[in-house]
Design an enzyme around this catalytic site. Structure first.
Site, short mmCIF file in Angstrom:
data_model
loop_
_atom_site.label_atom_id
_atom_site.label_comp_id
_atom_site.label_asym_id
_atom_site.label_seq_id
_atom_site.Cartn_x
_atom_site.Cartn_y
_atom_site.Cartn_z
N ASP A 85 -133.02 -62.78 -33.48
CA ASP A 85 -132.33 -62.51 -34.73
C ASP A 85 -133.37 -61.88 -35.67
OD1 ASP A 85 -130.39 -62.64 -36.83
OD2 ASP A 85 -131.33 -64.47 -37.54
N ASP A 87 -133.23 -61.60 -39.79
CA ASP A 87 -133.47 -62.29 -41.05
C ASP A 87 -133.65 -63.79 -40.83
OD1 ASP A 87 -133.15 -59.96 -42.82
OD2 ASP A 87 -131.10 -59.99 -42.08
N GLY A 129 -123.38 -58.85 -44.71
CA GLY A 129 -123.44 -58.68 -46.17
C GLY A 129 -122.13 -58.22 -46.78
N GLU A 131 -119.14 -58.65 -45.53
CA GLU A 131 -118.23 -59.78 -45.40
C GLU A 131 -118.53 -60.86 -46.43
OE1 GLU A 131 -118.45 -57.56 -41.58
OE2 GLU A 131 -119.91 -58.27 -43.04
N SER A 201 -128.78 -58.54 -34.82
CA SER A 201 -128.61 -58.99 -36.20
C SER A 201 -127.28 -58.54 -36.79
CB SER A 201 -129.76 -58.45 -37.06
OG SER A 201 -129.56 -58.75 -38.43
#
Length: 322
Positions: A85, A87, A129, A131, A201
């Site tokens: 992933d 972030d 983001g 969403e 991601s």
């Protein structure tokens, strides 16, 4: 230090022949406390001889006896791919990266919206983001400057997200957010062994590419694939991103190790049939990771290393044996 090997003779031993050589393993034989334990790499291609007195539950002739066991040692397992992933895993970006960039975008557009640290932590339970913004506006009310038509609102959110990504990439390019401990080390170990490495991601592809190229460097970046943003129709906790990665890379999901930091990422990895190691981040430390195969505070660099490629290989071996 204690360790064990696994051994299962195909026939029961006789008292006159205490030496057995077999390559199938199923029963644990314990080393003694002062046994010299070698690393898997040092054993590869060699033969190991062990003296044990607990191979069988019923001692021969009702007396304890030592049995010489010859065990062939196979090559240490390696994952087919490491899937990271972005972030919270590569970089702890959320609180001082994405959140700040969202707020700066809201301020530029005069929307009168600001996400504090706690609120943003709750919003992170929503993957993506765009969403995240849509859900927030639907729940709290859309800004006065937002259009009323659903299609136009979608474009409005997309434009906000595009500007937010630009601001976030500026932070990354200035290297104001560092890599988490051990990330570069683990990637280097994988690439050196021919293990495929990818980043999966829900964030915008440009933002993820900026993190990989700017913080990991171009030499690593050119050997890694990125699956991000809207490349799949459904985002985490849906497994689509990890399924796409394994299919594109041509690897068995059971041979993949996912490195995640969130409960929704863990759920996505597990739904894709993969092993998942969680490295907790600032926002996810208190989330439920009971389904994870291992949980650490970070990957870690020596001398504070928490795990490495060999550990990932052991999880793959466990997955394939189950």
């Amino acid at each position: 230090m204690a360790s064990s090997v696994i051994h299962s003779p195909s026939t029961s031993p006789s008292s006159s022949t205490p030496f057995y050589s077999h390559t199938k393993f199923s029963k644990v034989c314990n080393f003694t406390q002062n046994a010299k334990i070698l690393s898997p790499s040092s054993l590869f291609g060699k033969t190991l001889t062990i003296i044990t007195n607990d191979l069988y539950s019923k001692p021969m002739n009702k007396k304890k006896s030592s049995i010489l066991v010859k065990c062939s040692v196979s090559s240490p397992a390696l994952p087919a791919a490491l899937l990271f992933d972005c972030d919270g895993v590569l970089v702890d970006t959320e609180k001082d990266g994405h959140r700040v960039s969202f707020n700066d975008t809201f301020t530029e557009r005069g929307l009168g919206v600001s996400w504090d640290v706690d609120l943003y932590g709750e919003l992170l339970k929503i993957g993506g983001g765009k969403e995240r913004m849509t859900t927030y506006f639907n729940q709290t009310g859309w800004p006065e400057k937002a259009p009323s038509d659903d299609a136009e609102r979608k474009e409005f959110v997309a434009s906000l997200h595009k500007r937010k990504t630009e601001l976030f990439m500026t932070l990354i390019e200035k290297k104001l957010l560092p890599l988490r401990p051990g990330v570069a080390k683990l990637i280097d170990q994988a690439l050196a062994k021919g293990v495929k490495v990818a980043v999966c991601s829900t964030s915008n592809e440009k933002a993820v590419s900026a993190i990989v190229s700017c913080l990991l460097g171009p030499e690593r970046a050119e050997k890694m694939q990125i699956f991000a943003g809207d490349v799949v129709p459904k985002k985490k906790p849906d497994p689509a991103i990890y399924t796409l990665a394994s299919t594109t890379l041509g690897v068995d999901p059971a041979s993949c190790i996912v490195i995640e930091d969130s409960a929704i990422g863990l759920a996505a990895a597990k739904a894709a049939g993969m092993k998942c190691v969680v490295t907790k981040s600032g926002y996810t430390a208190e989330e439920n990771f009971e389904n994870a195969d291992a949980v650490f505070d970070c990957i870690g660099d020596p001398p504070q290393e928490r795990f490495n490629l060999d550990f990932c290989g052991s999880l793959v071996a466990k997955q394939l044996a189950s």
